[in-house]
Design an enzyme around this catalytic site. Structure first.
Site, PDB file in Angstrom:
ATOM      1  N   GLY A  58      47.233 -14.195  26.209  1.00 19.92           N
ATOM      2  CA  GLY A  58      48.128 -14.729  25.173  1.00 19.92           C
ATOM      3  C   GLY A  58      49.257 -13.750  24.895  1.00 19.92           C
ATOM      4  O   GLY A  58      49.645 -13.529  23.738  1.00 19.92           O
ATOM      5  N   ALA A  59      49.821 -13.197  25.978  1.00 22.63           N
ATOM      6  CA  ALA A  59      50.816 -12.128  25.849  1.00 22.63           C
ATOM      7  C   ALA A  59      52.227 -12.650  25.595  1.00 22.63           C
ATOM      8  O   ALA A  59      53.155 -11.866  25.438  1.00 22.63           O
ATOM      9  CB  ALA A  59      50.804 -11.276  27.126  1.00 22.63           C
ATOM     10  N   THR A  60      52.376 -13.972  25.550  1.00 23.60           N
ATOM     11  CA  THR A  60      53.723 -14.536  25.500  1.00 23.60           C
ATOM     12  C   THR A  60      54.253 -14.747  24.083  1.00 23.60           C
ATOM     13  O   THR A  60      55.336 -15.300  23.908  1.00 23.60           O
ATOM     14  CB  THR A  60      53.743 -15.890  26.249  1.00 23.60           C
ATOM     15  OG1 THR A  60      52.711 -16.725  25.693  1.00 23.60           O
ATOM     16  CG2 THR A  60      53.503 -15.699  27.736  1.00 23.60           C
TER      17      THR A  60
ATOM     18  N   VAL B 128      43.604 -19.817  29.588  1.00 25.39           N
ATOM     19  CA  VAL B 128      42.248 -19.247  29.479  1.00 25.39           C
ATOM     20  C   VAL B 128      41.154 -20.320  29.469  1.00 25.39           C
ATOM     21  O   VAL B 128      39.976 -20.013  29.661  1.00 25.39           O
ATOM     22  CB  VAL B 128      42.067 -18.313  28.249  1.00 25.39           C
ATOM     23  CG1 VAL B 128      42.919 -17.065  28.368  1.00 25.39           C
ATOM     24  CG2 VAL B 128      42.323 -19.044  26.939  1.00 25.39           C
TER      25      VAL B 128
ATOM     26  N   TYR C 231      38.355 -23.755  12.643  1.00 26.48           N
ATOM     27  CA  TYR C 231      39.017 -22.499  13.046  1.00 26.48           C
ATOM     28  C   TYR C 231      38.183 -21.313  12.570  1.00 26.48           C
ATOM     29  O   TYR C 231      37.927 -20.374  13.339  1.00 26.48           O
ATOM     30  CB  TYR C 231      40.446 -22.422  12.489  1.00 26.48           C
ATOM     31  CG  TYR C 231      41.101 -21.082  12.815  1.00 26.48           C
ATOM     32  CD1 TYR C 231      41.441 -20.762  14.127  1.00 26.48           C
ATOM     33  CD2 TYR C 231      41.343 -20.133  11.816  1.00 26.48           C
ATOM     34  CE1 TYR C 231      42.004 -19.526  14.440  1.00 26.48           C
ATOM     35  CE2 TYR C 231      41.904 -18.897  12.123  1.00 26.48           C
ATOM     36  CZ  TYR C 231      42.237 -18.605  13.437  1.00 26.48           C
ATOM     37  OH  TYR C 231      42.787 -17.376  13.751  1.00 26.48           O
TER      38      TYR C 231
ATOM     39  N   LYS D 114      36.229 -18.211  14.794  1.00 24.91           N
ATOM     40  CA  LYS D 114      36.413 -16.762  14.618  1.00 24.91           C
ATOM     41  C   LYS D 114      35.100 -16.098  14.195  1.00 24.91           C
ATOM     42  O   LYS D 114      34.874 -14.934  14.504  1.00 24.91           O
ATOM     43  CB  LYS D 114      37.550 -16.496  13.627  1.00 24.91           C
ATOM     44  CG  LYS D 114      38.928 -16.875  14.198  1.00 24.91           C
ATOM     45  CD  LYS D 114      39.238 -16.084  15.482  1.00 24.91           C
ATOM     46  CE  LYS D 114      40.597 -16.406  16.068  1.00 24.91           C
ATOM     47  NZ  LYS D 114      40.939 -15.588  17.245  1.00 24.91           N
TER      48      LYS D 114
ATOM     49  N   VAL E 231      49.295 -12.848   9.516  1.00 26.51           N
ATOM     50  CA  VAL E 231      50.271 -12.180  10.393  1.00 26.51           C
ATOM     51  C   VAL E 231      51.373 -13.198  10.682  1.00 26.51           C
ATOM     52  O   VAL E 231      51.069 -14.314  11.133  1.00 26.51           O
ATOM     53  CB  VAL E 231      49.639 -11.747  11.735  1.00 26.51           C
ATOM     54  CG1 VAL E 231      50.613 -10.895  12.536  1.00 26.51           C
ATOM     55  CG2 VAL E 231      48.313 -11.005  11.516  1.00 26.51           C
TER      56      VAL E 231
ATOM     57  N   THR F  47      53.613 -14.901  12.830  1.00 31.83           N
ATOM     58  CA  THR F  47      53.860 -15.115  14.268  1.00 31.83           C
ATOM     59  C   THR F  47      54.138 -16.604  14.432  1.00 31.83           C
ATOM     60  O   THR F  47      54.448 -17.289  13.461  1.00 31.83           O
ATOM     61  CB  THR F  47      52.584 -14.756  15.086  1.00 31.83           C
ATOM     62  OG1 THR F  47      51.525 -15.628  14.646  1.00 31.83           O
ATOM     63  CG2 THR F  47      52.146 -13.311  14.889  1.00 31.83           C
TER      64      THR F  47
HETATM   65  P1  NDP Z   1      50.939 -17.012  18.485  1.00 35.92           P
HETATM   66  O1  NDP Z   1      50.930 -18.506  18.430  1.00 35.92           O
HETATM   67  O2  NDP Z   1      52.215 -16.317  18.194  1.00 35.92           O
HETATM   68  O3  NDP Z   1      50.398 -16.514  19.897  1.00 35.92           O
HETATM   69  C1  NDP Z   1      49.261 -17.092  20.488  1.00 35.92           C
HETATM   70  C2  NDP Z   1      49.249 -16.725  21.954  1.00 35.92           C
HETATM   71  O4  NDP Z   1      48.043 -17.271  22.533  1.00 35.92           O
HETATM   72  C3  NDP Z   1      50.420 -17.338  22.712  1.00 35.92           C
HETATM   73  O5  NDP Z   1      50.847 -16.445  23.711  1.00 35.92           O
HETATM   74  C4  NDP Z   1      49.796 -18.579  23.305  1.00 35.92           C
HETATM   75  O6  NDP Z   1      50.446 -19.043  24.471  1.00 35.92           O
HETATM   76  C5  NDP Z   1      48.422 -18.038  23.664  1.00 35.92           C
HETATM   77  N1  NDP Z   1      47.500 -19.108  23.982  1.00 35.92           N
HETATM   78  C6  NDP Z   1      47.085 -20.111  23.183  1.00 35.92           C
HETATM   79  N2  NDP Z   1      46.274 -20.919  23.858  1.00 35.92           N
HETATM   80  C7  NDP Z   1      46.184 -20.417  25.109  1.00 35.92           C
HETATM   81  C8  NDP Z   1      45.499 -20.818  26.275  1.00 35.92           C
HETATM   82  N3  NDP Z   1      44.729 -21.899  26.305  1.00 35.92           N
HETATM   83  N4  NDP Z   1      45.633 -20.077  27.405  1.00 35.92           N
HETATM   84  C9  NDP Z   1      46.411 -18.975  27.386  1.00 35.92           C
HETATM   85  N5  NDP Z   1      47.099 -18.551  26.330  1.00 35.92           N
HETATM   86  C10 NDP Z   1      46.971 -19.280  25.204  1.00 35.92           C
HETATM   87  O7  NDP Z   1      49.805 -16.556  17.443  1.00 35.92           O
HETATM   88  P2  NDP Z   1      49.209 -15.106  17.106  1.00 35.92           P
HETATM   89  O8  NDP Z   1      49.864 -14.058  17.895  1.00 35.92           O
HETATM   90  O9  NDP Z   1      49.191 -15.006  15.651  1.00 35.92           O
HETATM   91  O10 NDP Z   1      47.706 -15.319  17.592  1.00 35.92           O
HETATM   92  C11 NDP Z   1      47.055 -14.444  18.502  1.00 35.92           C
HETATM   93  C12 NDP Z   1      45.589 -14.339  18.113  1.00 35.92           C
HETATM   94  O11 NDP Z   1      45.487 -13.762  16.818  1.00 35.92           O
HETATM   95  C13 NDP Z   1      44.849 -15.677  18.049  1.00 35.92           C
HETATM   96  O12 NDP Z   1      43.559 -15.494  18.605  1.00 35.92           O
HETATM   97  C14 NDP Z   1      44.751 -15.943  16.539  1.00 35.92           C
HETATM   98  O13 NDP Z   1      43.650 -16.740  16.222  1.00 35.92           O
HETATM   99  C15 NDP Z   1      44.591 -14.522  16.041  1.00 35.92           C
HETATM  100  N6  NDP Z   1      44.906 -14.314  14.632  1.00 35.92           N
HETATM  101  C16 NDP Z   1      46.143 -14.630  14.126  1.00 35.92           C
HETATM  102  C17 NDP Z   1      46.427 -14.396  12.796  1.00 35.92           C
HETATM  103  C18 NDP Z   1      47.720 -14.784  12.166  1.00 35.92           C
HETATM  104  O14 NDP Z   1      47.798 -14.860  10.928  1.00 35.92           O
HETATM  105  N7  NDP Z   1      48.800 -14.991  12.928  1.00 35.92           N
HETATM  106  C19 NDP Z   1      45.439 -13.748  11.931  1.00 35.92           C
HETATM  107  C20 NDP Z   1      44.163 -13.488  12.545  1.00 35.92           C
HETATM  108  C21 NDP Z   1      43.932 -13.737  13.864  1.00 35.92           C
HETATM  109  P3  NDP Z   1      51.430 -20.340  24.423  1.00 35.92           P
HETATM  110  O15 NDP Z   1      52.714 -19.810  23.848  1.00 35.92           O
HETATM  111  O16 NDP Z   1      51.501 -20.767  25.836  1.00 35.92           O
HETATM  112  O17 NDP Z   1      50.787 -21.331  23.509  1.00 35.92           O
HETATM  113  C1  8X3 Z   2      44.530 -16.319  10.972  1.00 36.31           C
HETATM  114  C2  8X3 Z   2      44.549 -15.864   9.548  1.00 36.31           C
HETATM  115  O1  8X3 Z   2      43.951 -16.593   7.192  1.00 36.31           O
HETATM  116  O2  8X3 Z   2      45.383 -18.056   8.514  1.00 36.31           O
HETATM  117  O3  8X3 Z   2      43.288 -16.140  11.548  1.00 36.31           O
HETATM  118  O4  8X3 Z   2      43.046 -17.874   9.017  1.00 36.31           O
HETATM  119  S1  8X3 Z   2      44.211 -17.170   8.537  1.00 36.31           S
END
Ligand code: NDP
Ligand code: 8X3
Length: 246
Positions: A4-6, A52, A144, A148, A177, A179
């Site tokens: 999920g580096a994008t 994934v 969700y 987690k 966060v 994003t």
């Molecule tokens: P983003 O939506 O900015 O990034 C998510 C990334 O995961 C994207 O690169 C996306 O790719 C990739 N992804 C999603 N589904 C797939 C898949 N099936 N195969 C490959 N890549 C995939 O969100 P965040 O950076 O916030 O999220 C990253 C992680 O952090 C997640 O696991 C999220 O649950 C977790 N998280 C986020 C929080 C928040 O508040 N933002 C708080 C706590 C945890 P694509 O662009 O192609 O969809």
């Molecule tokens: C992402 C943070 O609080 O939106 O896991 O569930 S929250």
């Protein structure tokens, strides 16, 4: 290797780890974004395109890595998403399947593909991105939150199963966060997504990447097992104190 580096936290991890001197395999399913990362970071970055949820494709991509990229030292299991925020009895089956397939089964697939090589080399670090949402359910978070909570159990289980090795296993549990997360959760409703971050200074992807790097760079005998990282005005998944506009 960062999944999920994008976008968001994953993208911030790419930048943070490369700046710290690591070479990074950036995985994702957005080819255009992966190319942009490649252009930005050059030879220190290897893009790898797969979803994934597609275990066989992921395995084939990893098996075809160039020789000098084969020994993965750190796996950041970050790819994941939330879809929907509504009562469990009104939830959408497709959203549920996507979250479970990505956040749980995708993370497990990557673990199953990458960790055996680490065990064989007796060297490696798995950093899983959980969430404060996994600590306790919050209103309408149901599935969700459950995914987690599963990441927490899966991470704890792995830590037990590799305790006889030099491998380290870390769970990072971020709170809010800013994003693309909420845009995805609300199926592109940007106005609703923006409201999530109103009246509070949320965390950034870089805040979480810094925590991942800290865990990775801890001395070899130190295993950062778990970190809960919250914005200052967030206390848990349900308690967020916002500044009012009035
Ligand atoms: P983003 O939506 O900015 O990034 C998510 C990334 O995961 C994207 O690169 C996306 O790719 C990739 N992804 C999603 N589904 C797939 C898949 N099936 N195969 C490959 N890549 C995939 O969100 P965040 O950076 O916030 O999220 C990253 C992680 O952090 C997640 O696991 C999220 O649950 C977790 N998280 C986020 C929080 C928040 O508040 N933002 C708080 C706590 C945890 P694509 O662009 O192609 O969809
Ligand atoms: C992402 C943070 O609080 O939106 O896991 O569930 S929250």
């Amino acid at each position: 290797m960062i999944t999920g580096a994008t976008s968001g936290i994953g993208e911030a991890c790419v930048s943070c780890f490369i700046k710290a001197g690591y070479r990074v395999i950036a995985t994702g399913r957005n080819a255009e974004k992966l190319n942009r990362l490649k252009n930005e970071f050059g030879p220190d970055l290897l893009p790898l395109e797969f979803d994934v949820r597609h275990r066989e494709t992921a395995e084939a991509c990893v098996n075809n890595l160039p020789d000098d990229w084969r020994e993965i030292d750190i796996l950041v299991n970050n790819a994941g998403l939330a879809l929907g925020l509504e009562p469990e009895y009104q939830g959408d089956h497709t959203d549920w399947d996507t979250m479970i397939d990505t956040n749980i089964k995708g993370l497990l697939s990557m673990t199953r593909i990458i960790v055996p090589g680490m065990v064989e080399r007796n060297r490696g670090h798995i950093i899983n991105i959980g969430s404060v949402a996994g600590d306790a359910a919050y209103a309408n978070g149901n599935v969700y939150c459950a995914t987690k909570a599963a990441v927490k159990s899966i991470t704890d289980g792995l830590r037990i199963d590799v305790a006889h090795t030099e491998l380290r296993v870390t769970l990072l549990k971020p709170g809010l966060v800013e994003t693309n997360f909420s845009n995805i959760r609300f199926h592109g409703d940007c106005e609703r997504a923006d409201k999530v971050y109103q009246g509070i200074t949320p965390l950034t992807g870089k805040d979480i990447a810094d925590a991942a790097l800290y865990a990775a760079q801890a001395p070899k005998h130190v295993q950062i097992a778990e970190m809960l990282i919250l914005a200052t005005h967030q206390a848990n998944g349900s308690t967020i104190v916002r500044e009012s506009n009035s």
